[in-house]
Design a protein around this motif. Structure first.
Motif, PDB file in Angstrom:
ATOM      1  N   GLU A 180       0.360   3.697  -3.434  1.00 39.60           N
ATOM      2  CA  GLU A 180       0.853   4.607  -2.227  1.00 39.60           C
ATOM      3  C   GLU A 180       0.388   3.872  -0.920  1.00 39.60           C
ATOM      4  OE1 GLU A 180       2.458   9.111  -3.880  1.00 39.60           O
ATOM      5  OE2 GLU A 180       0.197   8.611  -2.267  1.00 39.60           O
ATOM      6  N   TYR A 181      -0.742   3.450  -0.335  1.00 36.11           N
ATOM      7  CA  TYR A 181      -1.279   2.487   0.537  1.00 36.11           C
ATOM      8  C   TYR A 181      -0.596   1.777   0.165  1.00 36.11           C
ATOM      9  CZ  TYR A 181      -4.087   0.413   3.310  1.00 36.11           C
ATOM     10  OH  TYR A 181      -5.458  -0.482   4.097  1.00 36.11           O
ATOM     11  N   PHE A 182      -1.492   0.697  -0.844  1.00 36.17           N
ATOM     12  CA  PHE A 182      -0.322  -0.770  -1.092  1.00 36.17           C
ATOM     13  C   PHE A 182       0.864  -0.846  -0.542  1.00 36.17           C
ATOM     14  CE2 PHE A 182      -4.983  -1.578  -2.638  1.00 36.17           C
ATOM     15  CZ  PHE A 182      -4.623  -2.120  -1.609  1.00 36.17           C
ATOM     16  N   LYS A 183       1.585   0.320  -1.267  1.00 39.37           N
ATOM     17  CA  LYS A 183       3.379   0.381  -0.419  1.00 39.37           C
ATOM     18  C   LYS A 183       3.863   0.831   0.069  1.00 39.37           C
ATOM     19  CE  LYS A 183       4.735   1.547  -5.644  1.00 39.37           C
ATOM     20  NZ  LYS A 183       4.843   2.825  -6.448  1.00 39.37           N
ATOM     21  N   GLY A 184       2.576   0.966   1.627  1.00 43.60           N
ATOM     22  CA  GLY A 184       2.729   1.181   2.771  1.00 43.60           C
ATOM     23  C   GLY A 184       3.278   2.568   3.195  1.00 43.60           C
ATOM     24  N   THR A 185       3.175   4.267   2.169  1.00 40.97           N
ATOM     25  CA  THR A 185       3.414   4.995   2.055  1.00 40.97           C
ATOM     26  C   THR A 185       2.236   5.737   2.706  1.00 40.97           C
ATOM     27  OG1 THR A 185       4.058   5.497  -0.093  1.00 40.97           O
ATOM     28  CG2 THR A 185       5.864   4.707   1.488  1.00 40.97           C
ATOM     29  N   ARG A 186       1.284   5.887   2.214  1.00 44.06           N
ATOM     30  CA  ARG A 186       0.118   6.798   2.752  1.00 44.06           C
ATOM     31  C   ARG A 186      -0.977   5.859   3.513  1.00 44.06           C
ATOM     32  NH1 ARG A 186      -2.127  10.591   0.514  1.00 44.06           N
ATOM     33  NH2 ARG A 186      -0.643  11.536  -0.794  1.00 44.06           N
ATOM     34  N   TYR A 187      -1.048   6.709   4.684  1.00 42.31           N
ATOM     35  CA  TYR A 187      -1.825   6.801   5.618  1.00 42.31           C
ATOM     36  C   TYR A 187      -3.476   6.892   5.421  1.00 42.31           C
ATOM     37  CZ  TYR A 187       2.398   5.256   6.837  1.00 42.31           C
ATOM     38  OH  TYR A 187       3.905   4.971   7.101  1.00 42.31           O
ATOM     39  N   GLU A 188      -3.615   8.059   4.374  1.00 44.38           N
ATOM     40  CA  GLU A 188      -4.483   9.154   4.648  1.00 44.38           C
ATOM     41  C   GLU A 188      -5.408   9.578   3.012  1.00 44.38           C
ATOM     42  OE1 GLU A 188      -4.548  12.597   6.651  1.00 44.38           O
ATOM     43  OE2 GLU A 188      -4.433  11.308   9.207  1.00 44.38           O
ATOM     44  N   PHE A 189      -6.457   9.022   2.602  1.00 50.78           N
ATOM     45  CA  PHE A 189      -6.467   9.610   1.166  1.00 50.78           C
ATOM     46  C   PHE A 189      -6.868  11.654   1.210  1.00 50.78           C
ATOM     47  CE2 PHE A 189      -7.280   5.253   1.726  1.00 50.78           C
ATOM     48  CZ  PHE A 189      -6.056   4.769   0.780  1.00 50.78           C
ATOM     49  N   THR A 190      -6.232  11.783   0.385  1.00 51.61           N
ATOM     50  CA  THR A 190      -6.650  13.044  -0.112  1.00 51.61           C
ATOM     51  C   THR A 190      -7.496  13.730  -1.399  1.00 51.61           C
ATOM     52  OG1 THR A 190      -4.686  13.444  -1.483  1.00 51.61           O
ATOM     53  CG2 THR A 190      -4.458  13.921   0.515  1.00 51.61           C
TER      54      THR A 190
END
Length: 160
Positions: free
Chosen positions: A58-68
């Motif tokens: 999701e980060y690499f797709k640009g939809t995640r800004y924080e990790f859980t």
């Protein structure tokens, strides 16, 4: 992999990433020079590694800004302080070694901050790629300066 540790590979746009962890937490996310994945999600893959894999995607797709997902890091007290401080650098933001040294109350520790930064085993999640020189120039990155530049540009492109 020693007993208790599991590994999966994530094929990112900037190279293969090895994700290593236990049933409880991810302990390493590092770029690899391998050309193709060798370790895949399977029935015995811990859920935390699967979650890490999907959150990186999701980060690499640009939809995640924080990790859980749960992760852990082990270092000296100083390294742990630096790594915890790095987590405070916002998505698409940058900071310098000097800024970090000042923020932890030891402005003379610039080189030690750089050293701790270089020992970070949780690439992207503990965002050492967001550290630049006081002069605004890119500085060393274990994954390679070209990756650092890519990650910074990627975050600028997807910043809300």
């Amino acid at each position: 992999m020693s007993s208790g540790f599991h590994q999966i590979d994530y094929k990112s746009p900037i190279g293969l990433i090895e994700i290593i962890g236990t049933e409880e937490a991810v302990c390493s996310i590092m770029f690899s020079e391998k050309a193709e994945p060798e370790n895949f999600i399977g029935s015995d893959t811990p859920k935390v590694l699967e979650l890490c894999f999907h959150e990186l995607d999701e980060y690499f797709k640009g939809t995640r800004y924080e990790f859980t997902f749960p992760y852990t890091f082990e270092g000296t007290d100083f390294q742990n302080t630096v790594w915890t401080t790095l987590k405070g650098i916002p998505y698409a933001g940058t900071s310098s070694y000097k800024d970090i040294a000042v923020s932890i109350g030891n402005e003379k520790a610039i080189r030690a901050v750089g050293s701790a930064n270089g020992k970070n085993k949780l690439s992207i999640v503990i965002p050492c790629h967001r550290i630049i020189g006081s002069n605004g120039k890119l500085t060393g990155y274990a994954g390679g300066l070209w990756r650092k530049e890519w990650l910074l540009q990627h975050e600028k492109n997807f910043k809300k």
